[in-house]
Design a protein around this motif. Structure first.
Motif, PDB file in Angstrom:
ATOM      1  N   ALA A  77      23.692 104.697-104.142  1.00 34.09           N
ATOM      2  CA  ALA A  77      22.844 104.526-102.962  1.00 34.09           C
ATOM      3  C   ALA A  77      22.363 103.081-102.833  1.00 34.09           C
ATOM      4  O   ALA A  77      22.278 102.554-101.717  1.00 34.09           O
ATOM      5  CB  ALA A  77      21.655 105.484-103.031  1.00 34.09           C
ATOM      6  N   ILE A  78      22.070 102.440-103.948  1.00 33.38           N
ATOM      7  CA  ILE A  78      21.642 101.037-103.909  1.00 33.38           C
ATOM      8  C   ILE A  78      22.782 100.148-103.407  1.00 33.38           C
ATOM      9  O   ILE A  78      22.586  99.287-102.542  1.00 33.38           O
ATOM     10  CB  ILE A  78      21.147 100.577-105.292  1.00 33.38           C
ATOM     11  CG1 ILE A  78      19.809 101.254-105.620  1.00 33.38           C
ATOM     12  CG2 ILE A  78      21.006  99.059-105.365  1.00 33.38           C
ATOM     13  CD1 ILE A  78      19.351 101.072-107.047  1.00 33.38           C
ATOM     14  N   ALA A  80      25.306 101.112-101.576  1.00 36.80           N
ATOM     15  CA  ALA A  80      25.509 101.452-100.161  1.00 36.80           C
ATOM     16  C   ALA A  80      24.437 100.800 -99.287  1.00 36.80           C
ATOM     17  O   ALA A  80      24.735 100.343 -98.176  1.00 36.80           O
ATOM     18  CB  ALA A  80      25.511 102.966 -99.977  1.00 36.80           C
ATOM     19  N   ALA A  81      23.208 100.736 -99.772  1.00 36.29           N
ATOM     20  CA  ALA A  81      22.137 100.089 -99.005  1.00 36.29           C
ATOM     21  C   ALA A  81      22.389  98.597 -98.858  1.00 36.29           C
ATOM     22  O   ALA A  81      22.129  98.011 -97.793  1.00 36.29           O
ATOM     23  CB  ALA A  81      20.791 100.349 -99.676  1.00 36.29           C
ATOM     24  N   ILE A  82      22.891  97.961 -99.907  1.00 32.85           N
ATOM     25  CA  ILE A  82      23.237  96.538 -99.825  1.00 32.85           C
ATOM     26  C   ILE A  82      24.341  96.339 -98.792  1.00 32.85           C
ATOM     27  O   ILE A  82      24.271  95.443 -97.944  1.00 32.85           O
ATOM     28  CB  ILE A  82      23.646  95.992-101.205  1.00 32.85           C
ATOM     29  CG1 ILE A  82      22.424  95.953-102.132  1.00 32.85           C
ATOM     30  CG2 ILE A  82      24.286  94.611-101.092  1.00 32.85           C
ATOM     31  CD1 ILE A  82      22.756  95.692-103.582  1.00 32.85           C
ATOM     32  N   ALA A  84      25.021  98.311 -96.301  1.00 25.93           N
ATOM     33  CA  ALA A  84      24.453  98.596 -94.982  1.00 25.93           C
ATOM     34  C   ALA A  84      23.652  97.404 -94.476  1.00 25.93           C
ATOM     35  O   ALA A  84      23.671  97.106 -93.272  1.00 25.93           O
ATOM     36  CB  ALA A  84      23.580  99.843 -95.040  1.00 25.93           C
ATOM     37  N   GLY A  85      22.966  96.714 -95.368  1.00 30.29           N
ATOM     38  CA  GLY A  85      22.239  95.518 -94.970  1.00 30.29           C
ATOM     39  C   GLY A  85      23.173  94.428 -94.464  1.00 30.29           C
ATOM     40  O   GLY A  85      22.887  93.774 -93.452  1.00 30.29           O
ATOM     41  N   TYR A 151      28.600 103.243 -94.698  1.00 27.37           N
ATOM     42  CA  TYR A 151      27.667 102.972 -95.801  1.00 27.37           C
ATOM     43  C   TYR A 151      26.551 104.005 -95.828  1.00 27.37           C
ATOM     44  O   TYR A 151      26.174 104.502 -96.889  1.00 27.37           O
ATOM     45  CB  TYR A 151      27.059 101.567 -95.692  1.00 27.37           C
ATOM     46  CG  TYR A 151      27.969 100.475 -96.157  1.00 27.37           C
ATOM     47  CD1 TYR A 151      28.465 100.463 -97.459  1.00 27.37           C
ATOM     48  CD2 TYR A 151      28.331  99.441 -95.321  1.00 27.37           C
ATOM     49  CE1 TYR A 151      29.302  99.453 -97.894  1.00 27.37           C
ATOM     50  CE2 TYR A 151      29.164  98.424 -95.746  1.00 27.37           C
ATOM     51  CZ  TYR A 151      29.644  98.438 -97.030  1.00 27.37           C
ATOM     52  OH  TYR A 151      30.464  97.448 -97.459  1.00 27.37           O
ATOM     53  N   LEU A 152      26.015 104.333 -94.663  1.00 24.72           N
ATOM     54  CA  LEU A 152      24.945 105.324 -94.604  1.00 24.72           C
ATOM     55  C   LEU A 152      25.433 106.698 -95.043  1.00 24.72           C
ATOM     56  O   LEU A 152      24.769 107.389 -95.827  1.00 24.72           O
ATOM     57  CB  LEU A 152      24.352 105.374 -93.192  1.00 24.72           C
ATOM     58  CG  LEU A 152      23.649 104.090 -92.730  1.00 24.72           C
ATOM     59  CD1 LEU A 152      23.197 104.225 -91.278  1.00 24.72           C
ATOM     60  CD2 LEU A 152      22.491 103.739 -93.630  1.00 24.72           C
ATOM     61  N   GLY A 155      26.115 106.645 -98.843  1.00 23.22           N
ATOM     62  CA  GLY A 155      24.861 106.608 -99.592  1.00 23.22           C
ATOM     63  C   GLY A 155      24.188 107.973 -99.633  1.00 23.22           C
ATOM     64  O   GLY A 155      23.732 108.426-100.686  1.00 23.22           O
TER      65      GLY A 155
END
Length: 169
Positions: A77-78, A80-82, A84-85, A151-152, A155
């Motif tokens: 998830a981390i 994927a969050a990167i 997504a950013g 990505y979302l 995640g």
């Protein structure tokens, strides 16, 4: 066959396969369709590759205890969050008017002044495209928008698979 009923290993390997498929499509659009990636595209590819590695390690390891699975889920998830950013930044750059100069990252002049680690990672893996250009769309969404969606989804998939009690295996 419902993937939500698969065991943890298969679910993580599915995540790795999806990431691999997305990376293969990115290479296809570059090689066969002639779409030149920009530096943000390259960063998104690197994030998908890192996410694929996390999914693959989780699938190969297949921890049987809940804390082990949660660790992989949170790590995925981390990552994927990167990703997504990065994709969100790319979507923002593409949403700006053409006459407004938006940045894909640090300018080459800055990289040249600070070149160090392997020639600034070979100048961001030799990206040549412009981040503001929209060269490809599908169902009204640009490639960075699709990356953001994936990505979302990935995640959420990682956290869901890691947090729910599944069959052993």
């Amino acid at each position: 066959m419902n993937p939500l009923r698969w065991n943890f290993r298969l679910q993580m390997l599915l995540g790795a396969a999806i990431c691999g498929g997305l990376l293969a499509f990115a290479v296809y659009t570059q090689v066969r369709l002639g779409l030149e990636p920009c530096s943000l595209c390259i960063y998104q590819r690197l994030a998908f590759a890192a996410l694929a590695v996390v999914f693959l390690l989780a699938g190969l390891h297949g921890p049987r205890n809940r804390p082990g699975r949660l660790s992989y889920g949170v790590l995925a998830a981390i990552v994927a969050a990167i990703g997504a950013g990065i994709a969100g930044r790319h979507v923002w750059v593409q949403a700006q008017p053409q006459d407004v100069m938006t940045s894909c990252g640090p300018p080459l002049e800055f990289l040249n002044q600070t070149m160090g680690p392997l020639e600034a990672f070979r100048t961001v893996l030799t990206a040549t495209g412009n981040c503001g250009d929209i060269d490809w769309t599908f169902l009204g969404l640009t490639m960075p928008m699709w990356c953001l969606v994936w990505y979302l989804l990935l995640g959420v998939w990682a956290v869901l698979c890691a947090s729910v009690k599944w069959k052993e295996g």
